[in-house]
Design a protein around this motif. Structure first.
Motif, PDB file in Angstrom:
ATOM      1  N   HIS B  12      46.618  49.277  58.935  1.00 34.39           N
ATOM      2  CA  HIS B  12      45.189  49.366  58.714  1.00 34.39           C
ATOM      3  C   HIS B  12      44.858  49.390  57.216  1.00 34.39           C
ATOM      4  O   HIS B  12      43.977  48.693  56.738  1.00 34.39           O
ATOM      5  CB  HIS B  12      44.629  50.618  59.391  1.00 34.39           C
ATOM      6  CG  HIS B  12      43.145  50.772  59.179  1.00 34.39           C
ATOM      7  ND1 HIS B  12      42.244  50.026  59.878  1.00 34.39           N
ATOM      8  CD2 HIS B  12      42.438  51.533  58.314  1.00 34.39           C
ATOM      9  CE1 HIS B  12      41.032  50.339  59.470  1.00 34.39           C
ATOM     10  NE2 HIS B  12      41.116  51.258  58.517  1.00 34.39           N
ATOM     11  N   ASP B  16      42.888  46.744  55.003  1.00 36.37           N
ATOM     12  CA  ASP B  16      41.740  47.132  54.194  1.00 36.37           C
ATOM     13  C   ASP B  16      41.789  46.436  52.830  1.00 36.37           C
ATOM     14  O   ASP B  16      40.828  45.808  52.387  1.00 36.37           O
ATOM     15  CB  ASP B  16      41.773  48.655  54.015  1.00 36.37           C
ATOM     16  CG  ASP B  16      40.432  49.166  53.551  1.00 36.37           C
ATOM     17  OD1 ASP B  16      39.442  48.477  53.816  1.00 36.37           O
ATOM     18  OD2 ASP B  16      40.395  50.224  52.919  1.00 36.37           O
ATOM     19  N   VAL B  17      42.956  46.563  52.228  1.00 38.52           N
ATOM     20  CA  VAL B  17      43.144  45.957  50.908  1.00 38.52           C
ATOM     21  C   VAL B  17      42.979  44.444  51.001  1.00 38.52           C
ATOM     22  O   VAL B  17      42.292  43.830  50.199  1.00 38.52           O
ATOM     23  CB  VAL B  17      44.532  46.328  50.327  1.00 38.52           C
ATOM     24  CG1 VAL B  17      44.779  45.581  49.033  1.00 38.52           C
ATOM     25  CG2 VAL B  17      44.615  47.820  50.101  1.00 38.52           C
ATOM     26  N   MET B  19      41.328  42.783  53.128  1.00 28.75           N
ATOM     27  CA  MET B  19      39.922  42.485  53.379  1.00 28.75           C
ATOM     28  C   MET B  19      39.136  42.472  52.072  1.00 28.75           C
ATOM     29  O   MET B  19      38.378  41.552  51.783  1.00 28.75           O
ATOM     30  CB  MET B  19      39.362  43.550  54.333  1.00 28.75           C
ATOM     31  CG  MET B  19      37.994  43.232  54.851  1.00 28.75           C
ATOM     32  SD  MET B  19      38.001  41.740  55.846  1.00 28.75           S
ATOM     33  CE  MET B  19      36.278  41.405  55.859  1.00 28.75           C
ATOM     34  N   GLU B  20      39.358  43.545  51.292  1.00 28.33           N
ATOM     35  CA  GLU B  20      38.657  43.650  50.009  1.00 28.33           C
ATOM     36  C   GLU B  20      38.975  42.464  49.118  1.00 28.33           C
ATOM     37  O   GLU B  20      38.110  41.871  48.501  1.00 28.33           O
ATOM     38  CB  GLU B  20      39.063  44.934  49.285  1.00 28.33           C
ATOM     39  CG  GLU B  20      38.361  46.153  49.845  1.00 28.33           C
ATOM     40  CD  GLU B  20      38.980  47.430  49.347  1.00 28.33           C
ATOM     41  OE1 GLU B  20      39.843  47.349  48.451  1.00 28.33           O
ATOM     42  OE2 GLU B  20      38.620  48.487  49.864  1.00 28.33           O
ATOM     43  N   GLN B  23      37.241  39.383  50.199  1.00 27.28           N
ATOM     44  CA  GLN B  23      35.817  39.491  49.880  1.00 27.28           C
ATOM     45  C   GLN B  23      35.558  39.086  48.436  1.00 27.28           C
ATOM     46  O   GLN B  23      34.644  38.330  48.129  1.00 27.28           O
ATOM     47  CB  GLN B  23      35.340  40.938  50.072  1.00 27.28           C
ATOM     48  CG  GLN B  23      34.913  41.257  51.466  1.00 27.28           C
ATOM     49  CD  GLN B  23      33.422  41.054  51.644  1.00 27.28           C
ATOM     50  OE1 GLN B  23      32.703  40.832  50.674  1.00 27.28           O
ATOM     51  NE2 GLN B  23      32.983  41.100  52.878  1.00 27.28           N
ATOM     52  N   LEU B  24      36.401  39.623  47.561  1.00 21.34           N
ATOM     53  CA  LEU B  24      36.242  39.314  46.139  1.00 21.34           C
ATOM     54  C   LEU B  24      36.488  37.844  45.861  1.00 21.34           C
ATOM     55  O   LEU B  24      35.779  37.220  45.079  1.00 21.34           O
ATOM     56  CB  LEU B  24      37.193  40.171  45.299  1.00 21.34           C
ATOM     57  CG  LEU B  24      36.739  41.599  45.074  1.00 21.34           C
ATOM     58  CD1 LEU B  24      37.826  42.391  44.390  1.00 21.34           C
ATOM     59  CD2 LEU B  24      35.462  41.639  44.246  1.00 21.34           C
ATOM     60  N   TRP B  27      33.605  35.871  46.856  1.00 24.69           N
ATOM     61  CA  TRP B  27      32.541  35.996  45.869  1.00 24.69           C
ATOM     62  C   TRP B  27      32.814  35.092  44.675  1.00 24.69           C
ATOM     63  O   TRP B  27      31.956  34.372  44.196  1.00 24.69           O
ATOM     64  CB  TRP B  27      32.432  37.447  45.413  1.00 24.69           C
ATOM     65  CG  TRP B  27      31.321  37.632  44.440  1.00 24.69           C
ATOM     66  CD1 TRP B  27      30.034  37.878  44.736  1.00 24.69           C
ATOM     67  CD2 TRP B  27      31.399  37.527  43.021  1.00 24.69           C
ATOM     68  NE1 TRP B  27      29.291  37.938  43.602  1.00 24.69           N
ATOM     69  CE2 TRP B  27      30.095  37.732  42.532  1.00 24.69           C
ATOM     70  CE3 TRP B  27      32.426  37.272  42.114  1.00 24.69           C
ATOM     71  CZ2 TRP B  27      29.809  37.712  41.177  1.00 24.69           C
ATOM     72  CZ3 TRP B  27      32.133  37.244  40.766  1.00 24.69           C
ATOM     73  CH2 TRP B  27      30.825  37.468  40.311  1.00 24.69           C
ATOM     74  N   ASN B  28      34.056  35.153  44.217  1.00 27.35           N
ATOM     75  CA  ASN B  28      34.432  34.350  43.048  1.00 27.35           C
ATOM     76  C   ASN B  28      34.256  32.868  43.295  1.00 27.35           C
ATOM     77  O   ASN B  28      33.757  32.141  42.450  1.00 27.35           O
ATOM     78  CB  ASN B  28      35.887  34.627  42.666  1.00 27.35           C
ATOM     79  CG  ASN B  28      35.999  35.879  41.831  1.00 27.35           C
ATOM     80  OD1 ASN B  28      35.074  36.217  41.111  1.00 27.35           O
ATOM     81  ND2 ASN B  28      37.114  36.574  41.949  1.00 27.35           N
ATOM     82  N   GLU B  30      32.300  31.440  45.468  1.00 28.03           N
ATOM     83  CA  GLU B  30      30.877  31.144  45.587  1.00 28.03           C
ATOM     84  C   GLU B  30      30.249  31.055  44.196  1.00 28.03           C
ATOM     85  O   GLU B  30      29.514  30.135  43.870  1.00 28.03           O
ATOM     86  CB  GLU B  30      30.231  32.257  46.403  1.00 28.03           C
ATOM     87  CG  GLU B  30      28.844  31.926  46.880  1.00 28.03           C
ATOM     88  CD  GLU B  30      28.164  33.125  47.473  1.00 28.03           C
ATOM     89  OE1 GLU B  30      28.858  33.983  48.042  1.00 28.03           O
ATOM     90  OE2 GLU B  30      26.942  33.221  47.320  1.00 28.03           O
ATOM     91  N   GLN B  31      30.592  32.050  43.394  1.00 27.14           N
ATOM     92  CA  GLN B  31      30.074  32.126  42.044  1.00 27.14           C
ATOM     93  C   GLN B  31      30.459  30.884  41.245  1.00 27.14           C
ATOM     94  O   GLN B  31      29.655  30.305  40.525  1.00 27.14           O
ATOM     95  CB  GLN B  31      30.654  33.389  41.377  1.00 27.14           C
ATOM     96  CG  GLN B  31      30.150  33.646  40.001  1.00 27.14           C
ATOM     97  CD  GLN B  31      28.753  34.236  40.040  1.00 27.14           C
ATOM     98  OE1 GLN B  31      28.117  34.325  41.083  1.00 27.14           O
ATOM     99  NE2 GLN B  31      28.276  34.651  38.889  1.00 27.14           N
ATOM    100  N   TYR B  32      31.707  30.485  41.411  1.00 25.93           N
ATOM    101  CA  TYR B  32      32.218  29.330  40.688  1.00 25.93           C
ATOM    102  C   TYR B  32      31.478  28.064  41.088  1.00 25.93           C
ATOM    103  O   TYR B  32      31.116  27.246  40.243  1.00 25.93           O
ATOM    104  CB  TYR B  32      33.721  29.190  40.946  1.00 25.93           C
ATOM    105  CG  TYR B  32      34.368  28.118  40.118  1.00 25.93           C
ATOM    106  CD1 TYR B  32      34.445  28.255  38.729  1.00 25.93           C
ATOM    107  CD2 TYR B  32      34.884  26.973  40.709  1.00 25.93           C
ATOM    108  CE1 TYR B  32      35.026  27.279  37.964  1.00 25.93           C
ATOM    109  CE2 TYR B  32      35.471  25.985  39.943  1.00 25.93           C
ATOM    110  CZ  TYR B  32      35.543  26.138  38.566  1.00 25.93           C
ATOM    111  OH  TYR B  32      36.116  25.164  37.809  1.00 25.93           O
ATOM    112  N   ASN B  34      28.448  27.934  42.249  1.00 29.52           N
ATOM    113  CA  ASN B  34      27.106  28.014  41.676  1.00 29.52           C
ATOM    114  C   ASN B  34      27.092  27.609  40.206  1.00 29.52           C
ATOM    115  O   ASN B  34      26.202  26.895  39.750  1.00 29.52           O
ATOM    116  CB  ASN B  34      26.553  29.435  41.789  1.00 29.52           C
ATOM    117  CG  ASN B  34      26.125  29.759  43.201  1.00 29.52           C
ATOM    118  OD1 ASN B  34      25.801  28.860  43.965  1.00 29.52           O
ATOM    119  ND2 ASN B  34      26.120  31.031  43.535  1.00 29.52           N
TER     120      ASN B  34
END
Lengths: 164, 313
Positions: B12, B16-17, B19-20, B23-24, B27-28, B30-32, B34
């Motif tokens: 678990h 968790d790790v 998953m995090e 997620q990051l 984000w990266n 997506e950001q890239y 954009n």
């Protein structure tokens, strides 16, 4: 959530979140406190981000709620009236992205060499004519054009460096 | 059984790790995307308009307040080679700047006074100064001078080190040009032959370009185009006039010889008297004597000033 992840998230979001609050609510002085409150809560409670499927909206809506809370507690009649105008945003992705994008863009403008930055900001942001800048700084228009071209190129390379 | 539970907990946590992390990464990415769109669509110009309204807050201070831990921006492992390279380059830069700057800073302070002759001076930055009679120039050795009287400057170009001239009435800053500065008591005149000159007095300033001059009139800065052909004549000690109105002639003579010549207010038709002549190495007395015979002029000499009371032509 481990410390490193927290730090990374903090790093990417702190500034855009503060600006988001400052602009939306005109809370320039309180923006930092509001955003810090949200991050303190995350640090203390270590929430299960497993269950959060979008960190970005989670953070933006959290600070938004916090700001509303702040305004209600302020009990200032004027701000209470103001607060009634605000509705919880329905996950306005585009607005959030805008702040994240601007943060990166402005960061790279700030990293330009001093002279280059000065000329770029005067010409492209403050809308001064090349002639006026040339007179103010005592340099030729050709030099100004060179600085602006250089600025664009540096911003481009700087932004594309953030490869995932 | 216990190990099974442990295993689940471990799984678990690990999850968790993971998953995090994802997620990051998301984000990266997506950001890239954009950012790439931003750069491609040339949208930069419209996006940067908010620059002045966007704040950069003190991130490290906030981080330390929240976590009680020290904030170090970007912990990266550095290849030892770069460490040595960095150390070496720092030493190099320090040595270089020490040599470079000490060379520049050592002032060779000098004062030049010209009594009855026009003096030619070469400063240590190779700038040339022609110092007029009865003038004084104080040189700090660092492209900074203090001037009393009149001087023509031919300043060498150095965009990083502006050349400044301090006078009793304001300061002049240049990067590299040719121009004359003339101070008389409370007055100052600057005439630019070539290049660009900045004149500052208190909060005011004016930028003069080639073929422009300025003068203080009742403490106001007045600037215009150079119309007289004799603006820089004092250096060669030669004057030329071609169909020049007599009031302009006196103006030029006054500037050339550095002595005030005033015309009485009651003189009429002064612009109708035209002079065509040239003078070289002649004294003011000799020139005035010639004008006297040509135009029937009446001159009164007062101490160090000439007053013209009548002109007939």
């Amino acid at each position: 959530m481990n410390k490193n992840t927290f730090k990374q998230i903090f790093n990417q979001y702190y500034n855009p979140l503060c600006n988001y609050i400052a602009h939306h609510f005109k809370l320039n002085e309180e923006a930092e406190d509001i955003v810090s409150d949200v991050f303190t809560h995350i640090w203390d409670t270590n929430p299960d981000f497993d269950k959060v499927d979008n960190i970005k909206s989670y953070l933006f809506t959290s600070v938004y709620r916090k700001a509303l809370e702040f305004i209600r507690h302020a009990k200032d009649k004027k701000t209470t009236e103001l607060s009634e105008k605000f509705v919880i945003p329905d996950d306005n992705e585009q607005d959030f992205n805008e702040y994240l994008l601007k943060d990166k863009l402005y960061q790279s403008i700030r990293q330009l060499p001093t002279k280059c930055q000065l000329i770029f900001v005067k010409a492209k942001i403050n809308g001064m004519s090349h002639k006026a800048i040339s007179e103010e700084l005592g340099i030729s228009i050709k030099t100004i054009e060179n600085h602006i071209t250089k600025a664009y190129a540096m911003i481009r390379t700087d932004l594309l460096k953030i490869k995932p | 059984m216990l190990s099974k539970i442990k295993n689940i907990i471990f799984k678990h946590k690990n999850n968790d790790v993971m998953m995090e992390k994802s997620q990051l990464n998301l984000w990266n990415e997506e950001q890239y995307e954009n950012l790439k769109n931003l750069l491609q669509s040339n949208e930069i110009d419209s996006k940067i308009q908010d620059f002045n309204n966007y704040n950069f807050y003190n991130k490290s201070k906030a981080y330390e307040k929240i976590t009680g831990e020290k904030y170090e921006a970007g912990t990266r492992t550095i290849n030892p080679f770069y460490k040595y390279a960095a150390a070496a380059s720092i030493i190099f830069i320090l040595t270089w700047s020490f040599i470079h700057f000490t060379k520049d800073i050592i002032p060779t302070h000098q004062t030049f006074v010209s009594n009855n002759v026009v003096k030619q001076i070469t400063l240590n930055d190779n700038s040339l100064v022609t110092l007029d009679k009865n003038s004084k120039l104080d040189y700090s050795g660092n492209r900074e001078v203090v001037l009393e009287g009149r001087a023509f400057f031919n300043v060498t170009k150095d965009s990083k080190h502006p050349f400044t001239i301090q006078t009793a009435k304001g300061k002049i800053t240049v990067l590299g040009t040719r121009f004359t500065v003339w101070t008389t008591g409370d007055n100052i005149e600057v005439a630019v032959e070539e290049g660009k000159v900045k004149y500052e007095l208190d909060e005011r300033s004016v930028i003069l370009e080639g073929n422009q001059w300025m003068k203080l009139v009742n403490n106001d800065i007045v600037s215009s185009k150079i119309t007289s052909s004799n603006t820089f004549s004092w250096q060669q000690n030669a004057l030329t006039f071609r169909d020049t109105p007599i009031d302009v002639v006196f103006n030029d003579l006054s500037r050339h010889f550095g002595l005030p010549i005033t015309l009485s207010a009651n003189i009429k038709n002064k612009s109708k008297c035209l002079l065509t002549s040239s003078y070289k190495n002649e004294s003011l007395e000799q020139v005035l004597a010639e004008l006297k015979t040509l135009f029937n002029i009446n001159i009164i000499k007062k101490d160090k000033e000439y007053v013209i009371t009548a002109i007939n032509c």
